[in-house]
Design an enzyme around this catalytic site. Structure first.
Site, short mmCIF file in Angstrom:
data_model
loop_
_atom_site.label_atom_id
_atom_site.label_comp_id
_atom_site.label_asym_id
_atom_site.label_seq_id
_atom_site.Cartn_x
_atom_site.Cartn_y
_atom_site.Cartn_z
N CYS A 269 15.66 10.15 -1.65
CA CYS A 269 16.18 10.31 -3.02
C CYS A 269 15.72 9.21 -3.97
O CYS A 269 15.74 9.40 -5.18
CB CYS A 269 17.71 10.33 -2.99
SG CYS A 269 18.30 11.71 -2.03
N HIS B 49 20.21 9.94 -10.00
CA HIS B 49 19.93 10.91 -8.96
C HIS B 49 21.11 11.88 -8.86
O HIS B 49 22.25 11.51 -9.18
CB HIS B 49 19.72 10.18 -7.62
CG HIS B 49 19.52 11.14 -6.50
ND1 HIS B 49 18.47 12.03 -6.52
CD2 HIS B 49 20.24 11.40 -5.38
CE1 HIS B 49 18.55 12.78 -5.44
NE2 HIS B 49 19.62 12.42 -4.74
N ASN C 209 20.61 19.18 -5.09
CA ASN C 209 19.91 17.91 -4.88
C ASN C 209 18.45 18.22 -4.54
O ASN C 209 18.17 18.79 -3.49
CB ASN C 209 20.60 17.16 -3.73
CG ASN C 209 19.95 15.82 -3.44
OD1 ASN C 209 18.94 15.45 -4.04
ND2 ASN C 209 20.53 15.09 -2.50
N1 ACO Z 1 31.52 25.22 3.03
C1 ACO Z 1 32.80 25.27 3.45
N2 ACO Z 1 33.34 24.31 4.22
C2 ACO Z 1 32.57 23.25 4.56
C3 ACO Z 1 31.25 23.15 4.14
C4 ACO Z 1 30.73 24.18 3.34
N3 ACO Z 1 29.46 24.16 2.88
N4 ACO Z 1 30.74 21.99 4.62
C5 ACO Z 1 31.71 21.40 5.32
N5 ACO Z 1 32.83 22.16 5.29
C6 ACO Z 1 34.13 21.89 5.91
C7 ACO Z 1 34.03 20.95 7.06
O1 ACO Z 1 33.69 21.65 8.24
C8 ACO Z 1 35.42 20.36 7.10
O2 ACO Z 1 36.26 21.27 7.73
P1 ACO Z 1 37.45 20.75 8.69
O3 ACO Z 1 38.32 19.93 7.81
O4 ACO Z 1 38.07 22.03 9.16
O5 ACO Z 1 36.78 19.95 9.76
C9 ACO Z 1 35.83 20.32 5.63
O6 ACO Z 1 34.95 21.22 4.95
C10 ACO Z 1 35.71 18.95 5.01
O7 ACO Z 1 34.46 18.39 5.35
P2 ACO Z 1 34.05 16.99 4.93
O8 ACO Z 1 32.68 16.68 5.46
O9 ACO Z 1 35.15 16.03 5.27
O10 ACO Z 1 33.97 17.14 3.36
P3 ACO Z 1 33.79 16.03 2.28
O11 ACO Z 1 34.95 16.06 1.38
O12 ACO Z 1 33.33 14.72 2.83
O13 ACO Z 1 32.56 16.62 1.44
C11 ACO Z 1 30.17 16.40 1.15
C12 ACO Z 1 31.30 16.82 2.06
C13 ACO Z 1 30.22 17.24 -0.11
C14 ACO Z 1 28.86 16.62 1.87
C15 ACO Z 1 30.36 14.91 0.76
O14 ACO Z 1 30.60 14.14 1.88
C16 ACO Z 1 29.15 14.35 0.04
O15 ACO Z 1 28.72 14.80 -0.99
N6 ACO Z 1 28.58 13.28 0.58
C17 ACO Z 1 27.38 12.68 -0.02
C18 ACO Z 1 26.20 13.54 0.24
C19 ACO Z 1 24.97 12.90 -0.28
O16 ACO Z 1 24.98 12.16 -1.26
N7 ACO Z 1 23.90 13.11 0.35
C20 ACO Z 1 22.68 12.51 -0.08
C21 ACO Z 1 21.64 13.31 0.42
S1 ACO Z 1 20.24 12.87 -0.37
C22 ACO Z 1 19.10 12.22 0.62
O17 ACO Z 1 18.83 11.06 0.60
C23 ACO Z 1 18.39 13.13 1.55
#
Ligand code: ACO
Length: 337
Positions: free
Chosen positions: A115, A264, A294
């Site tokens: 990123c 970003h 993203n």
């Molecule tokens: N649809 C529905 N439910 C989902 C999904 C989905 N797409 N994905 C996960 N869930 C579920 C999980 O299984 C979990 O269920 P459970 O409670 O029954 O176990 C629940 O939703 C909550 O999951 P969490 O992972 O705890 O959700 P969180 O609130 O942390 O949100 C997210 C997840 C959006 C990915 C968040 O953590 C985030 O944005 N993190 C940063 C991501 C990021 O910046 N990435 C950078 C990538 S860029 C790079 O450098 C490549």
């Protein structure tokens, strides 16, 4: 004094749009979950049955950037291409782009900084321009994520976040005494902390295990991105404000001096939290995540291009960019557009 400036910007996204609702046909997810947690409504993915790859998107964005810069491709001295989704393991995607641009002989460099790849790219270009080694550099961020994602419920936490796209800038060296209002790249700050490398990564195919790199028994889902989303979120909201302030204080500027923030786009919540921490008014932050998801290394140049096209980014404005991603890596850039 020699300084560098942006001469033009261009971007490209493939035509096919996948809405959150469309994704429900592939995995157990919902529009409500995705929008609430990330702010994403839709993303562009290449036609999965086509051979379209990262260098194709990079080519489209590059041609547009050259046109906007009014620079002939033959004037380009160096290509820097940032991607985490290369056409092939090797050679670098920059070489494929160079061939598609039909510019044999000039150097083509790949950057694997995820990123933050675009900011690393303009920082490297800046050094070459200021040292007078090159006069014009093409910096491209391009990604075809869609072909490398686990599109089943197992991969839903990562897959819903990513879109395909490309953005490019042409940078040039200028000579003179820049003043307060001169369009130029003012500074960049780069960081990495490899202790967190495995918090967001694609483990296989890899070499860090006994036996052959391509052992089929290792491809049990580990060939797709693995992410500890909460850790990424926590560090992104800490490091982006830090590195942003690093750029501003080095330039003797304050947050109030900045006309537009082009961050970003990993998650709308990350950018909202960064803006809240720093008390940046919402209208000064240019977000594109709802339409593109993203797009990793493509995100910032795509954002710059969209901001220019929509009239939000005008000549003479002071812009601050910051990014955080896999590595972990994080970086900032301050520029007068
Ligand atoms: N649809 C529905 N439910 C989902 C999904 C989905 N797409 N994905 C996960 N869930 C579920 C999980 O299984 C979990 O269920 P459970 O409670 O029954 O176990 C629940 O939703 C909550 O999951 P969490 O992972 O705890 O959700 P969180 O609130 O942390 O949100 C997210 C997840 C959006 C990915 C968040 O953590 C985030 O944005 N993190 C940063 C991501 C990021 O910046 N990435 C950078 C990538 S860029 C790079 O450098 C490549």
């Amino acid at each position: 004094m020699i300084y560098s400036k942006f001469l033009g910007v261009g971007s490209y996204v493939p035509p096919r749009v996948w809405t959150n609702q469309d994704l429900t046909s592939l995995m157990d997810t919902s529009d409500e979950w995705i929008q609430q947690r990330t702010g994403i409504k839709e993303r562009h993915w290449v036609d999965q049955d086509s051979a379209t790859c990262t260098s194709d998107l990079a080519l489209e964005a590059s041609v547009r950037a050259l046109e906007a810069a009014n620079v002939k491709k033959e004037e380009i001295d160096l290509i820097i291409l940032a991607t985490l989704s290369p056409d092939h393991e090797f050679p670098g995607t920059g070489c494929f782009l160079q061939s598609k641009l039909d510019l044999p002989g000039i150097p083509a460099l790949d950057i694997r900084q995820q990123c933050t790849g675009f900011i690393y790219g303009i920082s490297i270009a800046d050094q070459f321009l200021k040292s007078k080694q090159y006069k014009k550099v093409l910096v491209v961020g391009a990604e075809v994520h869609s072909k490398g994602l686990d599109k089943t419920t197992r991969g839903r936490d990562v897959t819903v976040l990513f879109g395909d796209g490309a953005g490019a800038v042409v940078m040039g060296a200028e000579e003179g005494a820049p003043d307060e209002k001169t369009s130029r790249l003012i500074n960049t700050f780069l960081h990495a902390d490899g202790r967190f490398a495995k918090e967001l990564w694609v483990p296989e195919p890899g070499l860090a295990h006994p036996g052959p790199r391509m052992a089929p028994e290792r491809f049990d889902g580990r060939e797709y991105p693995q992410m500890n989303g909460k850790t990424v979120f926590t560090y992104a909201t800490k490091k982006m404000p830090e590195v942003l302030m690093e750029s501003l204080s080095a330039a003797g500027k304050t947050l109030e001096d900045v006309d537009l923030f082009i961050f970003h786009q990993a998650n709308l919540r990350i950018n909202e939290m960064v803006a809240k921490q720093l008390r940046i008014p919402e209208e000064k932050v240019y977000n594109t995540i709802s339409r593109f998801g993203n797009t990793t290394a493509a995100t910032i140049p795509l954002g710059i291009d969209e901001a220019v096209k929509s009239g939000r980014l005008k000549k003479g404005m002071l812009v601050a960019s910051a990014a955080f991603g896999a590595g972990f890596t994080w970086a900032s850039a301050l520029y007068r557009w």
